[in-house]
Every structure is written in C-alpha cells, then in structure tokens.
Design a protein around this motif. Sequence first.
Motif, PDB file in Angstrom:
ATOM      1  N   ALA A 196      35.353  34.942  37.393  1.00 32.48           N
ATOM      2  CA  ALA A 196      36.721  35.242  37.817  1.00 32.48           C
ATOM      3  C   ALA A 196      36.994  34.606  39.167  1.00 32.48           C
ATOM      4  CB  ALA A 196      36.953  36.743  37.883  1.00 32.48           C
ATOM      5  N   ILE A 197      38.232  34.157  39.364  1.00 34.50           N
ATOM      6  CA  ILE A 197      38.696  33.587  40.625  1.00 34.50           C
ATOM      7  C   ILE A 197      39.841  34.459  41.123  1.00 34.50           C
ATOM      8  CG2 ILE A 197      39.594  31.545  41.791  1.00 34.50           C
ATOM      9  CD1 ILE A 197      38.604  29.896  39.414  1.00 34.50           C
ATOM     10  N   ASP A 198      39.777  34.884  42.371  1.00 29.21           N
ATOM     11  CA  ASP A 198      40.840  35.693  42.963  1.00 29.21           C
ATOM     12  C   ASP A 198      41.985  34.799  43.417  1.00 29.21           C
ATOM     13  OD1 ASP A 198      39.714  38.290  42.724  1.00 29.21           O
ATOM     14  OD2 ASP A 198      38.350  37.830  44.377  1.00 29.21           O
ATOM     15  N   ALA A 199      43.204  35.192  43.042  1.00 29.01           N
ATOM     16  CA  ALA A 199      44.417  34.552  43.543  1.00 29.01           C
ATOM     17  C   ALA A 199      45.168  35.602  44.352  1.00 29.01           C
ATOM     18  CB  ALA A 199      45.273  34.028  42.388  1.00 29.01           C
ATOM     19  N   PHE A 200      45.153  35.459  45.664  1.00 32.90           N
ATOM     20  CA  PHE A 200      45.611  36.527  46.555  1.00 32.90           C
ATOM     21  C   PHE A 200      47.137  36.584  46.618  1.00 32.90           C
ATOM     22  CE2 PHE A 200      41.483  34.990  48.097  1.00 32.90           C
ATOM     23  CZ  PHE A 200      40.745  36.161  47.986  1.00 32.90           C
ATOM     24  N   SER A 201      47.641  37.779  46.914  1.00 35.47           N
ATOM     25  CA  SER A 201      49.071  37.986  47.078  1.00 35.47           C
ATOM     26  C   SER A 201      49.489  37.637  48.500  1.00 35.47           C
ATOM     27  CB  SER A 201      49.428  39.446  46.773  1.00 35.47           C
ATOM     28  OG  SER A 201      48.781  40.312  47.694  1.00 35.47           O
TER      29      SER A 201
END
Length: 294
Positions: A196-201
């Motif tokens: 999984a790759i985090d895509a930040f807000s």
Amino acid sequence: MFSRAARPVVQRAAAVSARPAPSNNYATLREIEGRLKSIRNIEKITKTMKIVASTKMNQAQRNMVQARVYGATNNKVYEEAETKPEEKGKTLFIVSSSDKGLCGGVHSSLSKAVRAKLETNPEADLCILGEKCKAQLGRSHPKNVVMSFSGVGKDVPSFAMAQSIAHEIMSLEKQYENVEVVYNHFNSPVAYEASAIDAFSEESIKASANFAAFEVDDEQLPDLREFALANSIYWGLAEGYACEIAARRNAMDNASKNAGEMINKFQILFNRTRQAVITGELVEIITGAAASAE
C-alpha cells in the motif's frame, strides 16, 4: 443342403453373441482423437500467450522502474516533511488491478489483502481499477464500492491515465482524510506481494512538522495533493502490470507443460485402444475363418 450351408453363419453369429459387450466407459478411438486434437490446440494457445508475455516483460519492467523513480521522489518529500496519515476520518482504498485474467492468483491475492484491510476498517470506501478485483470485491463488499474504472491493463500504464483517474477521484463529493493505493509490489519475476502507498490529505500535509521548509502556498496544496495522488496511482499501476505479465508468463508455461503431459497420456491411451481394436478385429477374422472351415 440348406442346413449345411447355413451352419457357418449360425456359428459365427453365436460366437459374436458369446463375446462380452464393450463397456460404456471405454472411450472410442474417435473420442480419444478428438480429445487429443483439442489439447494440442490448447497447448498452441498457451505457448503463444507465453511468448507474447515474454516479449512484453522487458517493456513492463522498464516502465515499472520509471514509475518507481516518480514514486520514490514523491515519497521522499513527505518523508523529509514527516507527513503522517490522520488517525481519524474517512478512508478510501484505491485497488490497482486490471481487466485481464489468465495470470494466476495476482488479482485474488490483491482482493484478499483489501478484505483484510476492510476487516479493521469496515466503513472505508473502495475505488477499484480493473474489472477483475471489481468482480471479486463486488460480491463480498458491494456497499463499499463507490467508483470503478474499466479498460485498465490493456496497454502499458501511463502517467496521463493515472492523472485522469486521480482527477475523477478528487471530483468525488466525499472528502477522504486517508487514501491508500493498494497494489501488487514486484519483487521478482516469480514473486510479488500486496502493498500500500499512502496518499496524504491536505490537512495531513499542513500538519507536517517540516513541510514549511518547502515554502508551498496554501493555494497550491490541492494541486500538489492531486499530483501526488496521480504519482501513487501510476506507481501502483506500473508495478501491478509488471506483476501481471510475469504471472501470466509463468501460468502459461505451467499450462503448456500440463498440456504436454496430458498429450502423452492420451497418446498412450490412443495407442493401446487402437491395439485393442486391431486385436478384436483379428479375433473376429480368425473366428470367422475357423467357423467357415468347418
């Protein structure tokens, strides 16, 4: 005279009726020959698909290496800024699969990883790229699916494709505090694992400890977030495409070997059956000749 002439015919008929009837489970030569023909055709198809996958493998790996450069650079910014995902809020899982099958358990393992994440976060939403995981996750978690994309995996993934997907996701009415791109990470041509790759807000980016050092204006944060999301999606698509091509090559190689083994078995069965038929015909000829000689 009539009885003497009719005696050989009666004896042959009695000999034929005395032989045991063939079993219904005993395959005929025509049935075995038809099965052999179909298996040979399948072997040709699997070998051709293996050759096609082998030719696409180098291009898929080159594209994956380029996508890793994009992704690593994107993650380096957030690592230096010490950006962390929010502990609360709505979560969106972007599942990076494709529309094509015949590639082993690539899509099944990805769906399994997503189900495990949904067990810990059952209120999360799903955005599925590709029809394979959509069909699998749509049966188990239909209420979690908010968006899906088809036509994924036909060609080598491009950043333009990822950018258009990111734009559609950013246009959703719901605002997600946490976004994760779930994809198959390419370890080797024979090994892969769900990652999984985090895509930040925007809130997570603003709350970063060292993000002020980059001197990014607040007006540019939405564009930065969308660009980072497109990078993450492109990375996941490229990795998943390379895993799919490698898995398809291995699957077609195994299928070709299995087809070759089946061909050998059915060829032996065909030879034995043909031998039995010839032996039976010889027995009939000899019996008829002996009966005619009496």
